[in-house]
Write an enzyme that holds these catalytic residues in place. Structure first.
Site, PDB file in Angstrom:
ATOM      1  N   GLN A 284     -10.183  -3.762  -3.236  1.00 41.52           N
ATOM      2  CA  GLN A 284     -11.824  -3.397  -2.488  1.00 41.52           C
ATOM      3  C   GLN A 284     -12.584  -3.725  -3.431  1.00 41.52           C
ATOM      4  OE1 GLN A 284     -12.321  -1.440   0.308  1.00 41.52           O
ATOM      5  NE2 GLN A 284     -14.513  -2.230  -0.177  1.00 41.52           N
TER       6      GLN A 284
ATOM      7  N   CYS B 283     -16.304   2.041   0.798  1.00 42.55           N
ATOM      8  CA  CYS B 283     -15.287   1.183   1.148  1.00 42.55           C
ATOM      9  C   CYS B 283     -14.713   1.446   2.585  1.00 42.55           C
ATOM     10  CB  CYS B 283     -13.855   1.524  -0.007  1.00 42.55           C
ATOM     11  SG  CYS B 283     -13.159   3.093   0.472  1.00 42.55           S
TER      12      CYS B 283
ATOM     13  N   ASP C 136     -17.117   7.466  -1.706  1.00 41.31           N
ATOM     14  CA  ASP C 136     -15.760   7.530  -0.899  1.00 41.31           C
ATOM     15  C   ASP C 136     -15.538   8.786  -0.330  1.00 41.31           C
ATOM     16  OD1 ASP C 136     -13.351   6.569   0.075  1.00 41.31           O
ATOM     17  OD2 ASP C 136     -12.168   6.592  -2.113  1.00 41.31           O
TER      18      ASP C 136
ATOM     19  N   HIS D 127      -7.620   0.938  -6.294  1.00 42.56           N
ATOM     20  CA  HIS D 127      -7.696   0.022  -5.464  1.00 42.56           C
ATOM     21  C   HIS D 127      -8.210  -1.440  -5.360  1.00 42.56           C
ATOM     22  CE1 HIS D 127      -7.867  -1.308  -1.157  1.00 42.56           C
ATOM     23  NE2 HIS D 127      -9.010  -0.290  -0.541  1.00 42.56           N
TER      24      HIS D 127
ATOM     25  N   ARG E 258       1.010  -1.264   0.159  1.00 40.74           N
ATOM     26  CA  ARG E 258       0.082  -0.009  -0.048  1.00 40.74           C
ATOM     27  C   ARG E 258       0.924   1.391   0.003  1.00 40.74           C
ATOM     28  NH1 ARG E 258      -5.304   1.703   3.494  1.00 40.74           N
ATOM     29  NH2 ARG E 258      -6.100   0.344   1.899  1.00 40.74           N
TER      30      ARG E 258
ATOM     31  N   ARG F 190     -13.812  -8.115   2.436  1.00 40.17           N
ATOM     32  CA  ARG F 190     -12.430  -7.924   2.032  1.00 40.17           C
ATOM     33  C   ARG F 190     -11.798  -9.207   2.432  1.00 40.17           C
ATOM     34  NH1 ARG F 190      -9.939  -2.974   1.798  1.00 40.17           N
ATOM     35  NH2 ARG F 190      -8.439  -4.223   0.984  1.00 40.17           N
TER      36      ARG F 190
HETATM   37  N1  NVA Z   1      -9.729   6.910  -1.586  1.00 35.53           N
HETATM   38  C1  NVA Z   1      -9.397   6.550  -0.218  1.00 35.53           C
HETATM   39  C2  NVA Z   1      -9.683   4.957  -0.017  1.00 35.53           C
HETATM   40  C3  NVA Z   1      -9.457   4.664   1.330  1.00 35.53           C
HETATM   41  C4  NVA Z   1      -9.597   2.907   1.668  1.00 35.53           C
HETATM   42  C5  NVA Z   1      -7.970   6.793   0.062  1.00 35.53           C
HETATM   43  O1  NVA Z   1      -7.177   6.667  -0.678  1.00 35.53           O
HETATM   44  O2  NVA Z   1      -7.612   7.173   1.165  1.00 35.53           O
HETATM   45  N1   CP Z   2     -11.105   0.219   2.472  1.00 36.04           N
HETATM   46  C1   CP Z   2     -10.126   0.044   3.177  1.00 36.04           C
HETATM   47  O1   CP Z   2      -9.107  -0.249   2.050  1.00 36.04           O
HETATM   48  O2   CP Z   2      -9.921   0.211   4.322  1.00 36.04           O
HETATM   49  P1   CP Z   2      -8.385   0.469   5.100  1.00 36.04           P
HETATM   50  O3   CP Z   2      -7.708   1.785   4.573  1.00 36.04           O
HETATM   51  O4   CP Z   2      -9.016   0.575   6.429  1.00 36.04           O
HETATM   52  O5   CP Z   2      -7.335  -0.690   4.914  1.00 36.04           O
END
Ligand code: NVA
Ligand code: CP
Length: 306
Positions: free
Chosen positions: A139, A264, A224, A136, A109, A292
């Protein structure tokens, strides 16, 4: 790295799967969920190790991968830049070689998508994208599993994305193309998805600023956060830009009677979604979050088991 005859495959974007593989993963995730709920022990990854690099925060991604590996009889290692040499400038290429020589799979990540690609290029084991600034994909495995569980195949349905043209939106665009649904993206001017994703998926998407029209007769409404990880300093500007883009009961009422709501998570009640919607009867966010675990177990099995 353990000996295996399996062809090396990475999962950096949803487009690393074809439609039949995507559908097979959904079916398998549903089976694995049933097995888990029945308390069946199934350990296809005994003695296998997943190394997880987290350069951004996470609750769901970390816990689902870590639990999934434990349930499969394997092990997961959490690595953050703060306490590894990655945070002190060790090249990603060198880290990829070293980590993949000791483990069976890497999950990353991070910010720049190119970093995940570099990791994959230099890894001798599969690399899974646990979120980048661009996409992502994990997800979407869970979201699509959730839709299939509640409503059956999503092919031919209409899905509405409300809000930022961000990493989640891009992965929805990929899903629309692979699983053949129509995706209407309602976003403020200046917050559209990146052009390269529009170019890839243009036959399956529409972009509009008319959020009410976008939600009318929809089968699934998704949103989101307004400011993603790494955009914290833009929070105030984004609150203004997105103020007309909150998913409310009024918007949900425009959708089809059996429309679902997904997010998500983490969510901000009173910003991108009202509490009434996320905590209401059309919301499937808790199934979505649980999935997930099951979807990623299906993915790990797909990538790692001979
Ligand atoms: N768009 C959000 C998704 C978090 C799971 C981010 O990148 O922070
Ligand atoms: N939806 C998601 O990826 O959650 P986290 O950021 O908690 O991993």
């Amino acid at each position: 790295m353990s000996a295996t005859n399996k062809t090396l495959r990475h999962f950096l974007t949803l487009t690393d799967l074809d439609a039949s593989e995507f559908r097979a993963l959904i079916t398998r995730a549903i089976e694995l969920k049933t097995m888990q709920h029945q308390g069946k022990i199934f350990e296809p990854l005994k003695n296998k190790v997943l190394a997880m690099i987290f350069e951004k925060s996470s609750t769901r991604t970390r816990v689902s991968f870590e639990s999934g590996m434990a349930q499969f009889g394997g092990h997961a290692i959490f690595l953050s830049p703060r306490d590894t040499q990655l945070g002190r400038g060790e090249p990603i290429e060198d880290s990829a070689r070293v980590l993949s020589s000791m483990t069976d799979c890497l999950m990353v990540r991070t910010f720049e998508h190119e970093k995940a690609e570099t990791l994959a290029r230099h890894s001798s084991v599969p690399v899974i994208n646990g979120l980048t600034d661009d996409v992502h994909p994990c997800q979407l495995l869970a979201d699509m599993q959730t839709y299939f569980e509640h409503r059956g195949d999503i092919k031919g349905k209409t899905v509405t994305w409300v809000g930022d043209g961000n990493n989640m939106c891009h992965s929805y665009m990929h899903a629309a193309k692979i699983l053949e649904f129509k995706l209407i993206i309602a976003c403020p001017q200046g917050f559209e998805p990146q052009q390269k994703f529009i170019d890839e998926t243009r036959d399956f998407i529409e972009i509009t600023q008319d959020v009410s029209a976008a939600c009318t007769d929809s089968d699934l409404i998704v949103t989101d956060v307004w400011a993603s990880m790494g955009q914290e300093e833009e929070q105030k500007i984004r609150e203004q830009a997105f103020s007309d883009y909150q998913v409310t009961d009024k918007l949900m009422a425009l959708a089809n009677d059996d429309a679902l709501f997904m997010h998500c998570l983490p969510a901000h009640r009173g910003e991108e979604v009202s509490a009434d919607v996320i905590d209401g009867s059309k919301s499937v966010v808790w199934d979505e979050a649980e999935n997930r675990l099951h979807a990623q177990k299906a993915l790990l099995e797909f990538l790692l088991v001979d």
